[in-house]
Design an enzyme around this catalytic site. Structure first.
Site, short mmCIF file in Angstrom:
data_model
loop_
_atom_site.label_atom_id
_atom_site.label_comp_id
_atom_site.label_asym_id
_atom_site.label_seq_id
_atom_site.Cartn_x
_atom_site.Cartn_y
_atom_site.Cartn_z
N GLU A 132 -1.65 -41.56 -17.55
CA GLU A 132 -0.44 -40.62 -17.52
C GLU A 132 0.93 -41.55 -17.08
O GLU A 132 1.82 -41.29 -17.47
CB GLU A 132 -0.55 -39.57 -16.42
CG GLU A 132 -1.49 -38.55 -16.79
CD GLU A 132 -0.82 -37.46 -18.05
OE1 GLU A 132 -0.72 -38.21 -19.01
OE2 GLU A 132 -1.07 -36.23 -17.98
N THR A 185 8.17 -35.82 -22.13
CA THR A 185 7.94 -35.69 -20.89
C THR A 185 8.83 -36.31 -19.81
O THR A 185 9.29 -35.90 -18.74
CB THR A 185 6.23 -35.87 -20.41
OG1 THR A 185 5.47 -35.15 -21.16
CG2 THR A 185 6.06 -35.59 -18.98
N1 HSE Z 1 3.42 -31.81 -14.22
C1 HSE Z 1 3.66 -32.57 -15.31
C2 HSE Z 1 5.27 -32.15 -15.64
C3 HSE Z 1 3.16 -32.29 -16.41
O1 HSE Z 1 5.65 -30.95 -15.44
O2 HSE Z 1 6.12 -33.13 -15.79
C4 HSE Z 1 3.31 -32.95 -17.76
O3 HSE Z 1 2.66 -34.04 -17.99
#
Ligand code: HSE
Length: 311
Positions: A132, A185
């Site tokens: 991630e 993201t």
């Molecule tokens: N928790 C993360 C966000 C999930 O909302 O940015 C996305 O990968």
């Protein structure tokens, strides 16, 4: 016995789940990524082939999720061999369905099967979250935890990471709509405020607690209300998703108990008490987006599916 070749499938996941930013997540059935890992004599991890990404993913370097995860595992295990990796993307990139998490989780599980002394699931989550970080800059684990464990997960503590499985009421259904819109993201995280007012803290803690209570009691109505009690993230990100308010209204008018953004978006998910209600909700969401000139794919899943499996 360590294997010479192993393949793993990791599911799509919904992260955040309304008020639980970077904390809650659950696995979805029916979509995911597959990674095959083959032992190689040459040390290090190499991505040999990728299918289904339209050529968009990096094949090596610090942003390549699968090699970053595999390399970290091989190094930590002091393996004297390397790994060749074959990635089949079943999830669209940047969709909010945990695409990078699925690649990371499937890599962790497949590479683990090559090791003489394999790691436990908690360690695999720790390795997968490095993927991630490679993909979007932060090692959040709210997608990789349910991707690996399955079901619904709560990250009770972040450092060191502590994960709790929560119940997934077996009769609940989810309708996920993935609009063909771009929302990386990185951008969706950068849009968030760095601090929150005290009243938002109170509202979100209340809603997140209500959500947990709803899971334990199987109270779908409470779950739906708690899901929509996020005052911190949804109001900001909703503005980045064209048609969000109309899609939410359509879902709620067609049998959904609640709706929120899936992960960082642009996908959204709605919960319902029956498969028929989830399907009706899915159709309503797609029609609403189409009326705004946006195509959308619909996935219907039980609430909380199995996690990553060797196949
Ligand atoms: N928790 C993360 C966000 C999930 O909302 O940015 C996305 O990968």
């Amino acid at each position: 016995m360590p294997k010479k070749t192993a393949r793993a499938f990791a599911p799509a996941t919904v992260a955040n789940v309304g008020p639980g930013f970077d904390v809650f997540g659950f696995a979805l059935a029916g979509a995911g990524d597959t990674v095959e890992a083959r032992r190689a004599e040459r040390p290090g991890a190499r991505l040999v082939r990728v299918e289904g990404d339209g050529g968009h993913l990096p094949r090596s370097g610090p942003h390549c999720v699968v090699t970053v995860v595999a390399q970290a595992m091989l190094r930590a295990a002091r393996a004297r061999f390397g790994a060749e990796l074959y990635l089949t993307k079943g999830l669209p990139l940047g969709s909010g369905l945990g695409s990078s998490a699925a690649s990371a989780a499937a890599t962790a599980m497949a590479v683990n099967a090559l090791l003489t002394r394999p790691y436990g699931k908690m360690d695999l989550v720790g390795f997968a979250r490095l993927g991630e970080k490679a993909a979007c800059g932060t090692p959040h684990a709210d997608n990789v935890a349910p991707a690996i464990s399955g079901g619904f997960t709560l990250l009770t503590f972040q450092e060191p990471l502590e994960i709790m499985p929560l119940p997934s009421p077996p009769r609940w259904w989810v309708a996920i709509a993935h609009p063909h819109l771009e929302l990386p993201t990185r951008q969706a995280r950068a849009a968030l405020r760095r601090s929150v007012p005290r009243c938002s803290l109170t509202a979100n803690v209340g809603a997140a607690s209500g959500l947990v209570a709803a899971l334990y009691t199987g109270n779908l109505k409470l779950f739906g209300r708690a899901l929509m009690g996020d005052t911190v993230v949804e109001p900001v990100r909703a503005k980045l998703i064209r048609g969000y308010a109309a899609v939410k209204a359509a879902a709620l008018a067609n049998g959904a108990a609640g709706l929120s953004i899936s992960g960082a978006g642009p996908s959204v998910f709605a919960v319902a008490g029956t498969r028929a209600a989830a399907e009706r909700t899915g159709r309503a969401m797609r029609q609403t987006w189409r009326s705004q000139g946006v195509d959308a794919d619909i996935l219907i899943s039980r609430f909380g599916a199995p996690g990553t499996q060797l196949i």
